[in-house]
Design an enzyme around this catalytic site. Structure first.
Site, PDB file in Angstrom:
ATOM      1  N   ASP A  59     -56.128  48.700 -63.814  1.00 24.58           N
ATOM      2  CA  ASP A  59     -54.871  47.975 -63.809  1.00 24.58           C
ATOM      3  C   ASP A  59     -54.506  47.661 -65.267  1.00 24.58           C
ATOM      4  OD1 ASP A  59     -52.743  46.233 -62.840  1.00 24.58           O
ATOM      5  OD2 ASP A  59     -54.060  44.561 -63.335  1.00 24.58           O
ATOM      6  N   ASP A 111     -51.696  44.866 -66.430  1.00 29.16           N
ATOM      7  CA  ASP A 111     -51.365  43.469 -66.708  1.00 29.16           C
ATOM      8  C   ASP A 111     -52.514  42.534 -66.357  1.00 29.16           C
ATOM      9  OD1 ASP A 111     -48.194  43.408 -67.260  1.00 29.16           O
ATOM     10  OD2 ASP A 111     -48.670  44.951 -65.782  1.00 29.16           O
TER      11      ASP A 111
END
Length: 281
Positions: A71, A73
């Protein structure tokens, strides 16, 4: 057999490692991976309290993975890009609240994403450039993690529920070979408040993991996945080694390893890769 892997952002003393080893079943000799990491072979996982460090147990077989999927963020970078964009639009508090609830799994991800993008409608492209330049940086250990795995022959993919505008830049900075995310729509260099479809969320992250692993000729057992929020759960749960990085409870409960006190080089140490083999700039 398992390896207990003790990691932190600060140096782990030999005595701390010895104290942990003394509590593990059939523990072998501790092996130092880095000043911030030690591994200890043992018969199986048990709870051992360690202050200021992460203790995770990984199976000794098939430790080093052939693919990293991550991922972006609050994982590869320390912020949520949509929240920072919202600051430029004067609606950060409202957007950040929606983001937090979505990452905890309290809101439908797709609906929450549409709502947040709608709130930054009208932002000029220059604001996005300024946001990236001033607000976005890699988390500690991110570049070492990605470049080391790539150098050792692993596939590397940044798969985000955020936006390609940022993933393309973050992927280049960290060294990811692949990046996938959602697309912001512009008209006359201003955000329209809409996002391209289909929206990349929880299922799309899992689909990316399975597709890329299949293309590489291996399965999910050969993948290490890392994230922080509820939309990473399917991806992290499916991976051979799923890691929750400073994560929300919704993800922590489904992960194989939890990192609260370590930087991203801990993902290398979970795989048994010592500092002497890390790739640095």
């Amino acid at each position: 057999m398992f390896h207990a892997v003790l990691t932190s952002t600060r140096e782990i003393a030999d005595q701390v490692a010895a104290d942990v080893a003394a509590q593990l079943p059939e523990a072998g000799e501790p092996r130092r991976l880095a000043p911030t990491g030690v591994e200890i072979p043992c018969a199986g996982p048990i709870f051992v309290a360690v202050e200021g460090a992460d203790l995770n147990f990984v199976p000794s077989q098939n430790r080093e993975k052939r693919m990293l999927i991550a991922d972006m963020d609050s994982t590869m970078i320390p912020v949520e890009c949509i929240d920072e964009l919202a600051d430029f639009a004067g609606v950060k508090e409202r957007v950040a609240d929606i983001t937090e609830r979505a990452m905890r799994g309290e809101l439908d991800f797709e609906a929450a994403l549409r709502e947040r993008v709608g709130l930054v409608k009208g932002l000029h492209r220059d604001a996005l450039e300024q946001c990236y330049a001033e607000r976005i940086a890699l988390n500690p250990g991110a570049r070492i993690l990605v470049r080391t795995m790539a150098e050792r022959g692993a596939q590397t993919a940044l798969v985000s529920g955020g936006f390609t505008y940022f993933t393309e830049r973050v992927a280049a900075a960290a060294g990811f070979a692949i990046n996938r995310a959602n697309t912001l729509i512009f008209e006359n260099d201003r955000l329209t408040g809409e996002v391209g479809t289909p929206i990349l969320g929880r299922q799309a992250k899992l689909d990316s993991l399975e597709e890329l692993a299949d293309a590489g000729g291996f399965g999910a057992a050969d993948v290490i996945a890392v994230g922080d929020g509820a939309n990473d759960l399917a991806m992290v749960a499916a991976a051979g080694l799923g890691v929750a990085y400073r994560a929300k409870p919704a993800l922590r409960d489904g992960a194989d390893a939890v990192l609260d006190y370590s930087d991203l080089t801990a993902l290398l140490m979970l795989q048994g890769i010592a500092q002497s083999d890390w790739v640095r700039d």
